[in-house]
Design a protein around this motif. Structure first.
Motif, PDB file in Angstrom:
ATOM      1  N   PHE A 195      19.496  95.087 131.316  1.00  0.00           N
ATOM      2  CA  PHE A 195      20.923  95.356 131.518  1.00  0.00           C
ATOM      3  C   PHE A 195      21.719  94.605 130.453  1.00  0.00           C
ATOM      4  N   PHE A 196      22.746  95.266 129.939  1.00  0.00           N
ATOM      5  CA  PHE A 196      23.480  94.658 128.822  1.00  0.00           C
ATOM      6  C   PHE A 196      24.086  93.300 129.191  1.00  0.00           C
ATOM      7  N   VAL A 197      24.592  93.202 130.405  1.00  0.00           N
ATOM      8  CA  VAL A 197      25.255  91.950 130.774  1.00  0.00           C
ATOM      9  C   VAL A 197      24.278  90.774 130.694  1.00  0.00           C
ATOM     10  N   PHE A 198      22.980  91.056 130.880  1.00  0.00           N
ATOM     11  CA  PHE A 198      21.991  89.983 130.844  1.00  0.00           C
ATOM     12  C   PHE A 198      21.399  89.770 129.450  1.00  0.00           C
ATOM     13  N   SER A 199      21.988  90.423 128.461  1.00  0.00           N
ATOM     14  CA  SER A 199      21.551  90.163 127.086  1.00  0.00           C
ATOM     15  C   SER A 199      21.773  88.688 126.748  1.00  0.00           C
ATOM     16  N   ASP A 200      22.706  88.063 127.476  1.00  0.00           N
ATOM     17  CA  ASP A 200      22.923  86.635 127.237  1.00  0.00           C
ATOM     18  C   ASP A 200      21.655  85.821 127.473  1.00  0.00           C
ATOM     19  N   TYR A 201      20.837  86.275 128.397  1.00  0.00           N
ATOM     20  CA  TYR A 201      19.613  85.529 128.707  1.00  0.00           C
ATOM     21  C   TYR A 201      18.670  85.460 127.502  1.00  0.00           C
ATOM     22  N   LEU A 202      18.715  86.452 126.642  1.00  0.00           N
ATOM     23  CA  LEU A 202      17.773  86.446 125.511  1.00  0.00           C
ATOM     24  C   LEU A 202      18.487  86.319 124.177  1.00  0.00           C
ATOM     25  N   LYS A 203      19.704  85.827 124.236  1.00  0.00           N
ATOM     26  CA  LYS A 203      20.513  85.774 123.017  1.00  0.00           C
ATOM     27  C   LYS A 203      19.823  85.002 121.900  1.00  0.00           C
ATOM     28  N   ASP A 204      19.181  83.884 122.241  1.00  0.00           N
ATOM     29  CA  ASP A 204      18.568  83.115 121.153  1.00  0.00           C
ATOM     30  C   ASP A 204      17.371  83.849 120.548  1.00  0.00           C
ATOM     31  N   SER A 205      16.715  84.677 121.342  1.00  0.00           N
ATOM     32  CA  SER A 205      15.600  85.451 120.773  1.00  0.00           C
ATOM     33  C   SER A 205      16.148  86.511 119.816  1.00  0.00           C
ATOM     34  N   ILE A 206      17.265  87.113 120.191  1.00  0.00           N
ATOM     35  CA  ILE A 206      17.893  88.107 119.313  1.00  0.00           C
ATOM     36  C   ILE A 206      18.327  87.427 118.015  1.00  0.00           C
ATOM     37  N   ARG A 207      18.897  86.244 118.183  1.00  0.00           N
ATOM     38  CA  ARG A 207      19.364  85.481 117.020  1.00  0.00           C
ATOM     39  C   ARG A 207      18.192  85.133 116.094  1.00  0.00           C
ATOM     40  N   GLU A 208      17.072  84.744 116.696  1.00  0.00           N
ATOM     41  CA  GLU A 208      15.870  84.431 115.910  1.00  0.00           C
ATOM     42  C   GLU A 208      15.432  85.656 115.096  1.00  0.00           C
ATOM     43  N   ALA A 209      15.437  86.820 115.747  1.00  0.00           N
ATOM     44  CA  ALA A 209      15.028  88.040 115.041  1.00  0.00           C
ATOM     45  C   ALA A 209      15.941  88.270 113.841  1.00  0.00           C
ATOM     46  N   ALA A 210      17.225  88.019 114.029  1.00  0.00           N
ATOM     47  CA  ALA A 210      18.190  88.225 112.942  1.00  0.00           C
ATOM     48  C   ALA A 210      17.948  87.222 111.813  1.00  0.00           C
ATOM     49  N   ILE A 211      17.680  85.980 112.168  1.00  0.00           N
ATOM     50  CA  ILE A 211      17.399  84.953 111.142  1.00  0.00           C
ATOM     51  C   ILE A 211      16.137  85.322 110.365  1.00  0.00           C
ATOM     52  N   MET A 212      15.149  85.859 111.096  1.00  0.00           N
ATOM     53  CA  MET A 212      13.856  86.166 110.457  1.00  0.00           C
ATOM     54  C   MET A 212      13.844  87.510 109.727  1.00  0.00           C
ATOM     55  N   HIS A 213      14.940  88.265 109.827  1.00  0.00           N
ATOM     56  CA  HIS A 213      14.993  89.598 109.195  1.00  0.00           C
ATOM     57  C   HIS A 213      13.894  90.521 109.713  1.00  0.00           C
ATOM     58  N   ILE A 214      13.659  90.509 111.004  1.00  0.00           N
ATOM     59  CA  ILE A 214      12.622  91.403 111.537  1.00  0.00           C
ATOM     60  C   ILE A 214      13.266  92.472 112.422  1.00  0.00           C
ATOM     61  N   PRO A 215      12.665  93.680 112.439  1.00  0.00           N
ATOM     62  CA  PRO A 215      13.327  94.807 113.098  1.00  0.00           C
ATOM     63  C   PRO A 215      13.051  94.948 114.598  1.00  0.00           C
ATOM     64  N   SER A 216      13.177  93.877 115.340  1.00  0.00           N
ATOM     65  CA  SER A 216      13.033  94.004 116.795  1.00  0.00           C
ATOM     66  C   SER A 216      14.128  94.929 117.308  1.00  0.00           C
ATOM     67  N   LEU A 217      13.797  95.678 118.337  1.00  0.00           N
ATOM     68  CA  LEU A 217      14.801  96.582 118.909  1.00  0.00           C
ATOM     69  C   LEU A 217      15.062  96.210 120.364  1.00  0.00           C
ATOM     70  N   PHE A 218      16.309  95.931 120.647  1.00  0.00           N
ATOM     71  CA  PHE A 218      16.715  95.556 121.994  1.00  0.00           C
ATOM     72  C   PHE A 218      17.636  96.655 122.514  1.00  0.00           C
ATOM     73  N   ILE A 219      17.211  97.321 123.573  1.00  0.00           N
ATOM     74  CA  ILE A 219      18.047  98.390 124.123  1.00  0.00           C
ATOM     75  C   ILE A 219      18.596  97.913 125.469  1.00  0.00           C
ATOM     76  N   PHE A 220      19.911  97.925 125.573  1.00  0.00           N
ATOM     77  CA  PHE A 220      20.534  97.453 126.807  1.00  0.00           C
ATOM     78  C   PHE A 220      21.352  98.569 127.434  1.00  0.00           C
ATOM     79  N   SER A 221      21.042  98.873 128.660  1.00  0.00           N
ATOM     80  CA  SER A 221      21.805  99.916 129.347  1.00  0.00           C
ATOM     81  C   SER A 221      22.918  99.283 130.187  1.00  0.00           C
ATOM     82  N   HIS A 222      23.711 100.133 130.813  1.00  0.00           N
ATOM     83  CA  HIS A 222      24.821  99.685 131.663  1.00  0.00           C
ATOM     84  C   HIS A 222      25.797  98.861 130.822  1.00  0.00           C
ATOM     85  N   ASP A 223      26.331  99.526 129.783  1.00  0.00           N
ATOM     86  CA  ASP A 223      26.986  98.795 128.702  1.00  0.00           C
ATOM     87  C   ASP A 223      28.466  98.514 128.895  1.00  0.00           C
ATOM     88  N   SER A 224      29.023  98.788 130.064  1.00  0.00           N
ATOM     89  CA  SER A 224      30.454  98.508 130.225  1.00  0.00           C
ATOM     90  C   SER A 224      30.812  98.302 131.691  1.00  0.00           C
TER      91      SER A 224
END
Ligand SMILES: Cc1ncc(C[n+]2csc(CCOP(=O)(O)OP(=O)(O)O)c2C)c(N)n1
Ligand SMILES: [Mg+2]
Length: 646
Positions: free
Chosen positions: A426-455
């Protein structure tokens, strides 16, 4: 202990400490305490090849306690990776190959960016899953391509992190016997003794998570460390070896938190060398130590690599179809065919579209492993070929359970292993994995995170489940493509783009509610923002994305009847738009034309592009979706009113 082992361990200790003292910054404690552990692992077990750092069957070593970076760089130097003594001398300096914490792609031999405690360990679980998948899918009785192990060195801090425990719980459940965690158990952390914060029984905790637990009384007893690793290699479960060490061993401040993160003074350094009986000038590696590493880890790695190459050519000859499939995975080509790609014409939620497309592309591409945090039936994202488990390691759906943070890091681990990892929640819980997303961005790797229930259109579940500020937060992460597609077409483009790139991670948010498939959306989508409705003369611009784009289109048509002319711009990705030329940007959003941005989320990101923003800067409220629009002003009439007020 044999003389050369002792000399090598002290070399590791001393050079790491010298690096830190020279840099006037760093963490000597862990380097001094755990040097014998990593020395034993590297010289007796690890299979690496400094010439071909990314060969797929290398063993993975993850320094989860990333603050021990000086020791890692010294080790990699001894192993012959492209890190010179001068690089070691430049530790933590501007532009050096040896930054403060280990950085993937920055320093050869570093498998994953670590520093945020828990991250390395959780990513390592992704490495172990990837090995199980590749081995089960591609090894043949007469040809083993994959049999690598993942070793982690972690500290007390790593094991205090919820992230690490989430990941270990998954590792235990999946029976990942290819994962071995070496726990540098020194009872000290940054603020003092660990007992102030933890009284857990590590043995019971890990055994309860289906790990084999082993204990070594002293890290300096390398025979016992060696035996424990050997035993672990033959376990049928993941193993945690708790190894008692003394933080800062050999230093004046050993055994205290003072040595955790404070460089030794020159005098303390001299004393350390004295205590260790190490009399070489600074930054000197004795020849015996180079020889030892050459004859152990370097030689073993080269042999193993040659075997891998030989096996690969045998495989190519005997299993050519599989070879080609595997080769395209290892080369990170994202091959796909749109011939039978599902097309959508009727109103449909973008989460359903995303689900169907992930399934479609997974059929064609065996690199895709997907999973969700116990929300497959809500996010609609599921990997193909059944659930990944000890009984079926070639299945591609990972049941993460409600462990979002570990899911994020494991996804990164899969991607770092050449697979296409997709995770969902769920998109609202993307906060729970924010640092993992940030790590992927720092590492330039193409992880894909799909979050539903976006509003806020989540509706009844109320403010805890209605995302508001998540888009603003994620859009602020550098090198992360946050995409909020408006309809089925844009969702399709988003998924193709996310899976086809190898440079940045992507977050795609999808809607819970059905939305129209808009006639106006098209593949200009890839520009990040594009015109979807253009009147003959432009008085105003309506700028939007996601499910609100259709409201803007309706509003533009309505205003046109009153001779108020609005261009409508779809902006699914600010990240992509910001990468376009200034000319393109000015063409889409010319200066001087009043612009109203419309999105059900924080107004903040939009002021970069718009004069007025219709957004939501409060929390949501529980109510049926039909009332949400009215409550937050997301109606055609309100948009028209706001345009007129501009
Ligand atoms: C998530 C996270 N929180 C805080 C820190 C800052 N930090 C770095 S090392 C450390 C202490 C960790 O203790 P331990 O793992 O026992 O390391 P040791 O002191 O034994 O070297 C802390 C709090 C961090 N790097 N990551
Ligand atoms: Mg510690």
């Amino acid at each position: 202990m044999n003389k050369n082992d002792n000399l090598a361990i002290n070399t590791l200790r001393v050079i790491s400490s010298e690096m830190i003292t020279k840099a006037k910054s760093g963490h000597p404690g862990i380097c001094l305490g755990s040097a014998p552990i990593v020395h034993t692992l590297f010289t007796n077990y690890l299979n690496l090849n400094p010439q071909v750092v990314d060969w797929p069957n290398r063993d993975r070593f993850v320094l989860s306690a990333g603050h021990g970076s000086a020791m890692l760089y010294t080790l990699l130097h001894l192993c012959g990776f492209d890190i010179s003594v001068d690089d070691l001398k430049a530790f933590r300096q501007k532009g050096s190959k040896t930054p403060g914490h280990p950085e993937y792609l920055h320093t050869p031999g570093v498998e994953v960016t670590t520093g945020p405690l828990g991250q390395g360990l959780a990513t390592a679980v992704g490495f172990a899953i990837a090995e199980k998948y590749l081995a089960n899918k591609y090894n043949k009785e007469d040809c083993t391509l994959f049999d690598y192990k993942t070793f982690v060195l972690c500290g007390d801090g790593d094991l205090q992190e919820g992230l690490a425990l989430e990941a270990c719980s998954i590792a235990g459940t999946l029976g990942l016997d290819n994962l071995i965690i070496l726990f540098d158990s020194n009872d000290i952390q940054l603020d003092g003794p660990t007992y102030k914060a933890t009284k857990d029984n590590i043995k019971m905790k890990f055994e309860a998570m289906n790990f084999t637990y082993d204990f070594v009384d002293s890290g300096n007893d390398i025979d016992s460390v060696n035996k424990a690793i050997l035993k672990a290699l033959n376990n049928d479960k993941p193993t945690l070896i708790e190894i008692k060490t003394i933080i800062g061993y050999g230093a004046e401040t050993a055994g205290t938190s003072a040595v955790h993160g404070k460089p030794l003074t020159e005098e303390q350094l001299a004393k350390l060398k004295d205590n260790l009986g190490f009399s070489y000038p600074s930054f000197t590696v004795p020849n015996e130590v180079y020889e030892l590493y050459k004859n152990t880890v370097i030689k073993r790695g080269q042999d193993k690599y040659s075997k891998y190459l030989a096996n690969m050519s045998y495989y190519k000859e005997h299993y050519n179809d599989l070879y080609l499939e595997l080769n395209s995975i290892l080369n990170k080509d994202f091959k796909y065919d749109l011939k039978d790609c599902p097309l959508f014409t009727d109103k449909i939620s973008t989460r359903k579209v995303a689900g169907k497309l992930v399934t479609y592309f997974s059929e064609q591409n065996k690199a895709i492993l997907a999973g969700s945090a116990d929300l497959a039936s809500s996010t609609m994202i599921k990997g193909n070929d059944g659930d990944f488990s000890k009984d079926n390691y070639s299945a591609r759906n990972i049941c993460y359970g409600v462990r979002e943070h570990a899911m994020g890091s494991i996804t990164n681990g899969l991607v770092l292993s050449n697979l296409r990892g997709i995770s969902a929640g769920f998109f609202v819980f993307s906060d729970y994995l924010k640092d993992s997303i940030r790590e992927a961005a720092i590492m330039h790797i193409p992880s894909l995170f799909i979050f539903s229930h976006d509003s806020v259109c989540v509706g009844e579940d109320g403010p805890t489940h209605q995302p508001i500020e998540q888009l603003a937060g994620l859009r602020a992460i550098p090198n992360l493509n946050v995409v909020r597609p408006a309809d089925a077409k844009e969702t399709t483009f988003a998924i193709i783009e996310a899976l086809g790139n190898n440079d940045y991670p992507t977050v795609i948010t999808t809607s819970r509610q059905d939305v129209l498939v808009l006639e106006e959306t098209n593949d200009n989508f890839t520009k990040g923002a594009y015109i979807v409705y253009e009147p003959s003369k432009v008085d105003y611009i309506l700028l939007s994305c996601g499910t609100e784009l259709s409201l803007c289109l309706e509003a533009a048509h309505k205003l046109a009847l009153e001779n108020i002319n609005c261009r409508v711009v779809s902006m699914p990705s600010m990240f992509k738009f910001n990468r376009q030329s200034k000319v393109y940007q000015d063409k889409i959003l010319p200066k001087g034309i009043k612009t109203l941005a419309v999105e059900m989320g924080s107004t903040m990101p939009w002021y970069r592009y718009a004069d007025v923003v219709l957004g939501i800067d409060t929390f949501g409220e529980s109510m049926p979706i039909k009332d949400v629009y009215e409550r937050f002003g997301f109606t055609v009439s309100n948009i028209c009113k706001m345009v007129k007020e501009m």
